[in-house]
Every structure is written in C-alpha cells, then in structure tokens.
Design a protein around this motif. Structure first.
Motif, PDB file in Angstrom:
ATOM      1  N   ARG B  20      20.754 148.678 107.427  1.00 42.62           N
ATOM      2  CA  ARG B  20      20.809 148.750 105.967  1.00 42.62           C
ATOM      3  C   ARG B  20      20.924 150.192 105.490  1.00 42.62           C
ATOM      4  O   ARG B  20      21.740 150.508 104.633  1.00 42.62           O
ATOM      5  N   TYR B  21      20.078 151.062 106.072  1.00 43.63           N
ATOM      6  CA  TYR B  21      20.156 152.464 105.658  1.00 43.63           C
ATOM      7  C   TYR B  21      21.523 153.036 105.981  1.00 43.63           C
ATOM      8  O   TYR B  21      22.078 153.818 105.214  1.00 43.63           O
ATOM      9  N   GLY B  22      22.054 152.625 107.142  1.00 40.37           N
ATOM     10  CA  GLY B  22      23.382 153.093 107.540  1.00 40.37           C
ATOM     11  C   GLY B  22      24.421 152.744 106.499  1.00 40.37           C
ATOM     12  O   GLY B  22      25.169 153.605 106.035  1.00 40.37           O
ATOM     13  N   ILE B  23      24.432 151.469 106.099  1.00 34.86           N
ATOM     14  CA  ILE B  23      25.416 151.020 105.107  1.00 34.86           C
ATOM     15  C   ILE B  23      25.226 151.774 103.793  1.00 34.86           C
ATOM     16  O   ILE B  23      26.171 152.268 103.187  1.00 34.86           O
ATOM     17  N   GLU B  24      23.930 151.889 103.373  1.00 40.26           N
ATOM     18  CA  GLU B  24      23.661 152.587 102.109  1.00 40.26           C
ATOM     19  C   GLU B  24      24.128 154.041 102.180  1.00 40.26           C
ATOM     20  O   GLU B  24      24.687 154.576 101.222  1.00 40.26           O
ATOM     21  N   PHE B  25      23.894 154.671 103.352  1.00 39.20           N
ATOM     22  CA  PHE B  25      24.278 156.066 103.528  1.00 39.20           C
ATOM     23  C   PHE B  25      25.802 156.216 103.428  1.00 39.20           C
ATOM     24  O   PHE B  25      26.298 157.109 102.733  1.00 39.20           O
ATOM     25  N   VAL B  26      26.522 155.327 104.098  1.00 40.47           N
ATOM     26  CA  VAL B  26      27.983 155.380 104.051  1.00 40.47           C
ATOM     27  C   VAL B  26      28.482 155.201 102.623  1.00 40.47           C
ATOM     28  O   VAL B  26      29.358 155.932 102.146  1.00 40.47           O
ATOM     29  N   LEU B  27      27.895 154.229 101.920  1.00 47.79           N
ATOM     30  CA  LEU B  27      28.298 153.995 100.531  1.00 47.79           C
ATOM     31  C   LEU B  27      28.058 155.245  99.685  1.00 47.79           C
ATOM     32  O   LEU B  27      28.885 155.623  98.862  1.00 47.79           O
ATOM     33  N   LEU B  28      26.901 155.889  99.934  1.00 54.53           N
ATOM     34  CA  LEU B  28      26.575 157.111  99.194  1.00 54.53           C
ATOM     35  C   LEU B  28      27.606 158.195  99.480  1.00 54.53           C
ATOM     36  O   LEU B  28      28.090 158.875  98.561  1.00 54.53           O
ATOM     37  N   LEU B  29      27.955 158.349 100.771  1.00 60.16           N
ATOM     38  CA  LEU B  29      28.960 159.351 101.146  1.00 60.16           C
ATOM     39  C   LEU B  29      30.285 159.097 100.430  1.00 60.16           C
ATOM     40  O   LEU B  29      30.913 160.018  99.903  1.00 60.16           O
ATOM     41  N   ILE B  30      30.690 157.802 100.413  1.00 56.73           N
ATOM     42  CA  ILE B  30      31.948 157.457  99.754  1.00 56.73           C
ATOM     43  C   ILE B  30      31.887 157.860  98.280  1.00 56.73           C
ATOM     44  O   ILE B  30      32.818 158.439  97.729  1.00 56.73           O
ATOM     45  N   PHE B  31      30.749 157.552  97.664  1.00 54.24           N
ATOM     46  CA  PHE B  31      30.596 157.877  96.244  1.00 54.24           C
ATOM     47  C   PHE B  31      30.674 159.387  96.027  1.00 54.24           C
ATOM     48  O   PHE B  31      31.341 159.874  95.112  1.00 54.24           O
ATOM     49  N   ILE B  32      29.979 160.139  96.908  1.00 55.24           N
ATOM     50  CA  ILE B  32      29.999 161.599  96.764  1.00 55.24           C
ATOM     51  C   ILE B  32      31.412 162.134  96.950  1.00 55.24           C
ATOM     52  O   ILE B  32      31.896 162.949  96.152  1.00 55.24           O
ATOM     53  N   TRP B  33      32.108 161.595  97.968  1.00 53.23           N
ATOM     54  CA  TRP B  33      33.502 162.013  98.184  1.00 53.23           C
ATOM     55  C   TRP B  33      34.316 161.783  96.923  1.00 53.23           C
ATOM     56  O   TRP B  33      35.053 162.656  96.468  1.00 53.23           O
ATOM     57  N   ALA B  34      34.162 160.595  96.329  1.00 50.58           N
ATOM     58  CA  ALA B  34      34.956 160.243  95.161  1.00 50.58           C
ATOM     59  C   ALA B  34      34.683 161.173  93.994  1.00 50.58           C
ATOM     60  O   ALA B  34      35.598 161.673  93.347  1.00 50.58           O
ATOM     61  N   THR B  35      33.377 161.457  93.736  1.00 55.39           N
ATOM     62  CA  THR B  35      33.065 162.296  92.573  1.00 55.39           C
ATOM     63  C   THR B  35      33.445 163.756  92.808  1.00 55.39           C
ATOM     64  O   THR B  35      33.883 164.433  91.897  1.00 55.39           O
ATOM     65  N   GLN B  36      33.274 164.227  94.068  1.00 57.72           N
ATOM     66  CA  GLN B  36      33.549 165.634  94.326  1.00 57.72           C
ATOM     67  C   GLN B  36      35.033 165.966  94.257  1.00 57.72           C
ATOM     68  O   GLN B  36      35.429 167.019  93.762  1.00 57.72           O
ATOM     69  N   SER B  37      35.860 165.040  94.781  1.00 54.40           N
ATOM     70  CA  SER B  37      37.256 165.411  94.912  1.00 54.40           C
ATOM     71  C   SER B  37      38.108 164.933  93.743  1.00 54.40           C
ATOM     72  O   SER B  37      39.276 165.294  93.641  1.00 54.40           O
ATOM     73  N   VAL B  38      37.530 164.102  92.871  1.00 62.38           N
ATOM     74  CA  VAL B  38      38.367 163.580  91.788  1.00 62.38           C
ATOM     75  C   VAL B  38      38.757 164.712  90.833  1.00 62.38           C
ATOM     76  O   VAL B  38      37.981 165.651  90.596  1.00 62.38           O
ATOM     77  N   ASP B  39      39.971 164.599  90.334  1.00 64.88           N
ATOM     78  CA  ASP B  39      40.556 165.690  89.573  1.00 64.88           C
ATOM     79  C   ASP B  39      40.168 165.589  88.095  1.00 64.88           C
ATOM     80  O   ASP B  39      40.965 165.232  87.245  1.00 64.88           O
ATOM     81  N   ILE B  40      38.890 165.867  87.810  1.00 70.15           N
ATOM     82  CA  ILE B  40      38.440 165.796  86.412  1.00 70.15           C
ATOM     83  C   ILE B  40      38.319 167.212  85.846  1.00 70.15           C
ATOM     84  O   ILE B  40      37.767 168.110  86.487  1.00 70.15           O
ATOM     85  N   TYR B  41      38.850 167.389  84.652  1.00 76.73           N
ATOM     86  CA  TYR B  41      38.722 168.666  83.976  1.00 76.73           C
ATOM     87  C   TYR B  41      37.442 168.609  83.161  1.00 76.73           C
ATOM     88  O   TYR B  41      37.367 167.952  82.123  1.00 76.73           O
ATOM     89  N   TRP B  42      36.364 169.254  83.704  1.00 75.00           N
ATOM     90  CA  TRP B  42      35.023 169.003  83.176  1.00 75.00           C
ATOM     91  C   TRP B  42      34.812 169.375  81.710  1.00 75.00           C
ATOM     92  O   TRP B  42      34.040 168.697  81.021  1.00 75.00           O
ATOM     93  N   PRO B  43      35.473 170.439  81.185  1.00 77.22           N
ATOM     94  CA  PRO B  43      35.321 170.692  79.743  1.00 77.22           C
ATOM     95  C   PRO B  43      35.665 169.476  78.880  1.00 77.22           C
ATOM     96  O   PRO B  43      35.038 169.254  77.837  1.00 77.22           O
ATOM     97  N   PHE B  44      36.637 168.671  79.337  1.00 83.14           N
ATOM     98  CA  PHE B  44      36.959 167.425  78.618  1.00 83.14           C
ATOM     99  C   PHE B  44      35.731 166.526  78.513  1.00 83.14           C
ATOM    100  O   PHE B  44      35.463 165.923  77.481  1.00 83.14           O
ATOM    101  N   VAL B  45      34.981 166.481  79.638  1.00 78.00           N
ATOM    102  CA  VAL B  45      33.849 165.561  79.689  1.00 78.00           C
ATOM    103  C   VAL B  45      32.760 166.000  78.726  1.00 78.00           C
ATOM    104  O   VAL B  45      32.221 165.203  77.958  1.00 78.00           O
ATOM    105  N   THR B  46      32.448 167.293  78.749  1.00 84.92           N
ATOM    106  CA  THR B  46      31.383 167.778  77.870  1.00 84.92           C
ATOM    107  C   THR B  46      31.786 167.673  76.405  1.00 84.92           C
ATOM    108  O   THR B  46      30.962 167.463  75.528  1.00 84.92           O
ATOM    109  N   ASP B  47      33.078 167.748  76.186  1.00 84.14           N
ATOM    110  CA  ASP B  47      33.587 167.707  74.824  1.00 84.14           C
ATOM    111  C   ASP B  47      33.750 166.267  74.316  1.00 84.14           C
ATOM    112  O   ASP B  47      34.001 166.032  73.136  1.00 84.14           O
ATOM    113  N   ALA B  48      33.607 165.307  75.250  1.00 87.66           N
ATOM    114  CA  ALA B  48      33.962 163.924  74.951  1.00 87.66           C
ATOM    115  C   ALA B  48      33.288 163.325  73.712  1.00 87.66           C
ATOM    116  O   ALA B  48      33.973 162.779  72.847  1.00 87.66           O
ATOM    117  N   PRO B  49      31.953 163.439  73.598  1.00 88.51           N
ATOM    118  CA  PRO B  49      31.316 162.796  72.431  1.00 88.51           C
ATOM    119  C   PRO B  49      31.899 163.296  71.106  1.00 88.51           C
ATOM    120  O   PRO B  49      32.195 162.493  70.212  1.00 88.51           O
TER     121      PRO B  49
END
Lengths: 259, 265, 266
Positions: B20-49
C-alpha cells in the motif's frame, strides 16, 4: 412416420453427447424420454430439428431426410415440427397473441411479420386454440404478466399453430408445481391425440412420464438403454438409466397394477 | 486515508502495508512530477482571483435584450441535437448488429464494425466538427454530421452489448418455428433490446443537447457561433446571457430526458 | 370481443392507445422533423463542392506526418499532467463536497449550496468552462487544470453524494452508539462503505479528465488539443492525423487501464 438413425453428436468442447441413437415412431404416440441431466435428452431433441447440428446420422420425417437440409428447405422442415420448451421461451415483451402467431413465422413474409399482418385463418385458429387451452380473453396480455402454467399453455399453442407433424417437448413441467405439471402433461397428450401427431417428451419426473406416456425411452450417457411400454419399467430399468437408488417408491404404482 | 493503529492489532500484514505504501508513494511521485514539470506561468495563478472578479464584473448584468438573438440560435442548437440523435440511432442499429458477437455475420465484419465504433467514440465531437467543416463548410450540416459521428459509436456499443446479453431461449424458440434469420431477429431479438435502444437514444439526446451548444466554436452551427462572435467583440454581457440560456436549456433537456425515460421504462 | 366460431379480428395494440393523442404526436413529430431537416439548408450543390474538398482532405491526411514528433509528445505529456493534477485536486475536494451534498448527513442550508454547485459544474460542457477560464486567466495549462477540476468536481461530487446517501444506516448507528463524535462517525461509519466506490470513481475520473484534456486545448487551455487545432488551421492535415492517432491511442490505453483497475477492485 418418424425415425432417427445412428444419431451422433460431439460438441466442440469434446463432449460426446449422443452415441449412435436410433428410434422409430410408427404411430401417433406419446414417447417419454427418461434420463439424468447430461444424458443427452436435450441434445437428441435439438438434433432432430437441427437447433443443434448433429455430427452424423439421419433423421426422417415421413420420407424427408432432415440432416442434409439447408436454408429454406431447413426452415420449411422445422415448421413441420412444433417445439415446447423447458423455460417456455416466450417473447416476454410481446402479447400472448403475438407469441402464438410467431408460430406461423415460417409461413409469412418478412414485412408481414414485421407489421404483424398474419392471415385471418391463423388469427381465427389462434383464438380457438387459446380458448381450447383455457386462455380465452388473454390475447392482449403481455407474456411476462402470465404465470408459469399460463406461459406453457401459450407455448403449446405456439407449437400447435405451426400445424406440426410431430411435437418435440423439452422438460415441459420442470418449472411448474405438481398440479400444474399434471394439467400441462394432460393438455399435451390430449392435443397430440386430437391432432393425430406423435410427441417426444423429455422428462425427468419418472412418475409423470409413466402416467402420460405410451412408450418410454431411457437414456444414459448418450446411449438409448431402454425402449418399451411404461408397464415394463422396473427398478432395474431405472437403475440402468439413473444409477443405483431405492426405486421401489417411485414405481410402486406400476407394480401394483401388474399384480 | 489514515488508520489509527493500536500497538498489537494491525489492519494489514507487513507485506500488505508495504504494498500500500508503495502504491501511495508512486502515486505521490507521479503527482509531484506532474506539478513540477507542467508549464504554468505562475504570475497568472496569483493574479487569477482578481482577473475572475474583473471578468464577472464585465459580464454583469446579463443583457436581457440579447435573448432575441439567442432564441433562433438556440432552436438551431436543439435541432442539431435532435437530428443528429435520430441519424445516429438509425445508423447505429445495423452497426450494433454487425458488432454483436451473436448476430455478426463474420468475424471480419465484426472487426470492421468495432474499428468504426472505437474511432467514433474516441474522437471528440469538436474534432469531428473540424473535419466536417472542411467537408461541408461552416454551418448546421457540419454540426449534425459531427454529432452523428460521435453518437454513432456510443449508441452502437451500448446496443450491441444489449444484443449480446439477450435471453437465447427466445431466439431458439423462434428458430424452431422455421423462421429465417431476419424473422428470428425481429421476433426473437428486437423486442428484447427495444427498451435499451429507446432508453439509450433519449440519454444520448440529452448529451447531444449539451454538446451541440459547443460545436459552434469550430463553426459547426448552433449557439456556439453566437458565443464566439460575442466574445470576439468583447460583448461580455451578451456572453453571460448566452451562458445562462445554455444552462437553462441543458437543465430542461435533462429534465425532459429523465421524465420520458421514467415513463417509457 | 371473441365470439366462438365467428371470425375475429386481431390488431396489435398501438403504442399510444388514445387515437387523438397518437395522431397529434405523429403529426407534430413529423412536422418538426420536416422543419428541422429543411432548416439545415442541406443542398446537393454544397455536397458537390464538399466532395472534392473531402477527397483532397483525405489525400492530404495520408500518410500521417510524424515529423513534429517532439511537439506531439510534449502536448500529450501536458494533457497527461493536466489530467493528473486536476484529478488529484478534485478527488480531494470531492470529499467535503459530497458530504455537504449528501441529504442524510448534511444540513439543509449547506446541502442546497453544495447541490447548486454540483448542478452548475455538471451542466456546462468542459469546453465552455475552458473558454471562460481562458478569457479570464489567459492561455496555457492553468485554465485547463481549473476547467477539468471544476467539471470533475461536479461529476465526482454528485456520484459520491449518491453513494453516501445509499449507505447502510445500521453501520452508522452502531458507530454513533459507541459515542464517537461527528468526524469519527464519518471515518468509521461512512468511509469504509463508500471507499471502494470512491477509489473506482477516482480512476474513472482520471480516464474522463484525460479525454477532456486532449480536447480543451482547442480553445487554448493547454494540452495536445491546441496542436491539433493549429494543424487544422494551417491545413496540415497529415500532422493533424498524426496527432489524432496519438490522442486515440492514449485515450484507449487509459480506458483499458481504468477498466482493468476498476474490475480488479470489485
């Protein structure tokens, strides 16, 4: 009038269901086939009207050989054999009348079938047969609204309206209570006699079979092991068919009669 | 999910919890990979509201008079949904027969039918819209064609599955009467699958109402065309009125579909 | 109706038994159909001009052009990332949302608000939501992730709330009877009952989100869809076909994985 010669069936799974079965029916009689589940009763009946394709052997209805027929010839041959099923096999969502008239599908064209245009004489006959089996006034009921016994009556009428030369009946009473089962067997017997046609009935209720049949055929493991009148059915015969068991209770009635 | 684990009793064995921990760890890694490498221009995000409030501000109040332009366009949208559903139902029926294991004439035919169904289902209606706009030019015809193509596979898949699940005894009984294949089909098969065909058709119509409001974005007719032009002209109050109308029509469609299906089944 | 002996007519009952209503339905239905088909402005001339265009289209489509392979896989990866992030966000937010939208747990006021949100999120097709977010926040995967999270939350919230409403009350009562507080009741009475459904839905949601993420790029919300749209507009139909094939492949792979995992869970 009807005969089966050396009928053999091996299913693709390798199961050897029929091992060279032969039987002749020369006069309109009620033939009950006994046998445990898996003995090949159902396969035998279905090989006759070719719902199951026999591996080898011959089936004669009058002078017509059935196993070689194809396409239209096969359909025309099937329409001369009425079949009654274990689970009734009515078209659940259609009315009683549509179910009865579906017995005439072999006689009408595609578009007439689609728009439910059946000849008036078929409709007349359907009404009178429904009345004959005690279902007068039920013609517009949907089949799924009927009780088991009523469904089997519709099944009988559907088979008869084909004007068959023989009735093939597969476990007609297995889903019914004992009293309804007797009524259905009586009805099949009476109607077969009325129409002057033989009926082959698969049945595993030994007593019911003995009560209504003129002739008993016993099957075990794909082979016909007994063929004779009900009065000749003894405990030994049943042991041959079904295996070792205390049969004295089941056949006491016959022995009583003989005494 | 966290379990409160007392000292002696453990919910999972050591191997199980490792897994179970293994699966959870892999899922976490996938999530981190997705958030780290996604091409988001962060000023857009802070400006969003602030941007959201600004857009909402420009959209209010919705322009009520614009309803005059919306109604004919909305009728067109509903027509697209209805026509494409009808065409899809008609076309999907033979496709379903060819695809169902127990009614297909030949395995090769079944393969072809399956390929059509898979393609139809996995290509989005907007892409179908792009393709048919090339064929027919912009307009309703392209829209109807696009939604028909998309609904086709959906209908055919569900109907052919229901054909595969029919009670075989009824078919056998019809064969025993001496009926040929076509007649066995209309008596032994059709009555059994009819409720599924009707139910799925209405359900698909409901979905198509939603989708037909969108395909105008690629020029394939309906209210989407009006939406695009209003946006291009920065008529935000018209845009909000269109969105409200779509919302109302979609809800109405869902209501109609649910009521009719309940009545029929 | 049936007299013995006499010839009796039998006709199948009509689907709509009242003849007046039946004819109204038939007439209105066919009038609408005629009008709607007529309104399509379908004419053979357009068919005739469309045909060579269709032929040209197919000729240009084959063979698919994979020369922009890096662009395709970047787009596909972006779609995948968007789907993963949006799914993660929505499956976490769906927990409080579904509790709030479950009639047997929530309080009336919260319930109404949660249900209103769900209806709103479910009614608009993702593309429409995406176009509004793009207008508000600019192009790129960020409005895309927002779109997917929003629509997925509506979907998940509704189904999960239904699952919670259908739980066995006896188990909840038993936990409550031990003196557990509200939070512990949810954890021990409710959670174990809806957990399998929750996990199954989460995987299904990833499947749905991936499908949507390949398409919302058409309006500029990130992912492979943008590349597809551009290829169409530059008349590079061979590249478009390559992208389309890539989309179909990942959608099918995801569908396969999703159905495999879900059937293993059951």
């Amino acid at each position: 009038m009807f005969s089966v010669k050396n009928l053999d069936k091996t299913y693709p799974t390798g199961q050897h269901a029929l091992k060279g079965c032969s039987l002749d029916i020369d006069n309109p009689q009620i033939v009950a086939i006994f046998g445990p589940s898996g003995a090949g009763k159902s396969t035998l009946i279905r090989c006759i009207n070719r719902l199951v394709e026999p591996s080898s052997g011959e089936v004669f209805l009058d002078d017509l050989e059935l196993t070689g027929l194809k396409g239209k010839d096969l359909h025309n041959a099937r329409r001369q054999m009425g079949m009654i099923f274990q689970e009734y096999n009515l078209i659940e969502r259609l009315t009683v009348m549509e179910n009865v008239l579906s017995g005439r599908l072999g006689y009408v064209g595609f578009f007439n079938a689609m728009f439910r245009r059946f000849p008036q004489d078929a409709v007349d006959e359907a009404f009178s047969l429904l009345e004959r089996v005690g279902l007068k006034g039920y013609h517009n009921q949907r089949a799924d609204a009927l009780s088991g016994g009523q469904r089997q009556r519709v099944g009988i009428v559907r088979a008869l309206i084909q004007h068959p030369k023989i009735l093939l009946v597969d476990e007609p009473t297995s889903g019914l209570d004992p009293k309804t089962a007797m009524i259905i067997m009586q009805l099949i017997k009476d109607l077969a006699i009325e129409k002057g046609i033989p009926a082959i009935i698969n049945i595993h209720d030994v007593k019911l079979g003995q009560d209504y049949a003129d002739r008993i055929i016993g099957m075990a493991d794909g082979v016909i092991v007994f063929d004779g009148p009900p009065s000749k059915v003894t405990a030994e015969t049943l042991t041959m068919i079904y295996g070792e068991e205390d049969w004295s209770k089941t056949i006491r009635k016959v022995e009583d009669e003989e005494e | 999910m966290t379990e409160i684990q007392p000292a002696i009793w453990k919910r999972f064995s050591k191997k199980q919890s490792l897994e179970r921990y293994g699966i959870e760890f892999v899922l976490l890694l996938i999530f981190i990979w997705a958030t780290q490498s996604v091409d988001i221009y962060w000023p857009f995000v802070t400006d969003a509201p602030a941007q959201a409030v600004d857009l909402l501000h420009r959209m209010t109040p919705p322009s009520v008079v614009f309803i005059k332009a919306i109604i004919p366009s909305m009728i067109e949208t509903i027509n697209i949904a209805t026509l494409s559903t009808i065409f899809a139902v008609i076309l999907s029926f033979p496709l379903a027969i060819l695809n169902a294991r127990n009614t297909t004439p030949h395995p090769i035919v079944q393969m072809v039918a399956r390929v059509i169904i898979v393609t139809s289902r996995s290509v989005n209606e907007l892409v179908w819209g792009l393709i048919f706009v090339v064929f027919f030019g912009p307009g309703v015809v392209a829209g109807v064609a696009a939604l028909t193509m998309r609904s086709l596979g959906f209908m055919a898949k569900l109907v052919s599955e229901s054909i595969e699940e029919i009670d075989h005894g009824q078919v056998e009984a019809m064969r025993a009467t001496g009926a040929n294949g076509a007649k066995v089909f209309i008596f032994g098969v059709l009555p059994q699958v009819m409720p599924i065909i009707i139910g799925t058709s209405i359900f698909r119509w409901d979905i198509n109402i939603r989708q037909s409001s969108v395909i105008g974005l690629v020029g394939a007719g309906g209210i989407g065309i009006l939406l695009t032009s209003s946006m291009n002209m920065f008529k935000w109050q018209n845009v909000s009125m269109i969105l409200i109308s779509i919302f109302v029509v979609v809800l109405a469609g869902e209501y109609v579909s649910a009521t009719v299906r309940k009545k029929l089944t | 109706m049936s007299d013995t002996g006499a010839s009796t007519v039998w006709k199948r009952d009509h689907f709509i038994k009242n003849p007046i209503l039946r004819w109204i339905v038939i007439l209105v239905g066919s009038a609408y159909l005629i009008y709607a088909i007529n309104d399509m402005n379908f004419n053979l001339d357009r068919m005739r001009t469309g045909w060579p265009r269709a032929v040209d289209f197919f000729q240009r489509m084959f063979p698919p052009d994979y020369s922009r392979w890096t662009m395709i896989y970047k787009g596909v990866f972006e779609s995948l990332q968007m789907a993963i992030i949006a799914t993660t966000v929505s499956i976490f937010l769906a927990i409080p949302l579904s509790l709030a939208a479950a009639a047997n747990i929530s309080v009336k006021f919260v319930y109404v608000i949660a249900r209103a949100f769900i209806v709103l999120a479910r009614s608009f097709p993702p593309i429409l939501v995406a176009i509004m977010f793009v207008k508000a926040f600019g192009f790129g995967p960020f409005p895309g992730i927002l779109t997917l999270s929003f629509t997925a939350l509506g979907f998940m919230g509704k189904l999960l709330a239904e699952a919670i409403e259908n739980i066995d009350k006896g188990q909840v009562e038993a936990v409550r009877a031990t003196g557990a507080n509200w939070f512990k009741v949810q954890l021990y009475g409710v959670a174990p009952q809806v957990l399998p459904r929750y996990v199954g839905l989460s995987i299904y949601l990833l499947d749905i989100n991936l499908r949507a993420s390949t398409i919302i790029g058409i309006v500029g919300a990130g992912g492979i869809g943008g590349a597809l749209f551009n290829a169409f507009h530059r008349y590079e139909y061979d590249t478009a076909l390559a992208i389309l094939i890539a989309i179909i492949v990942i959608v099918l792979v995801m569908e396969f994985i999703s159905s495999k995992v879900r059937s293993r869970l059951q």
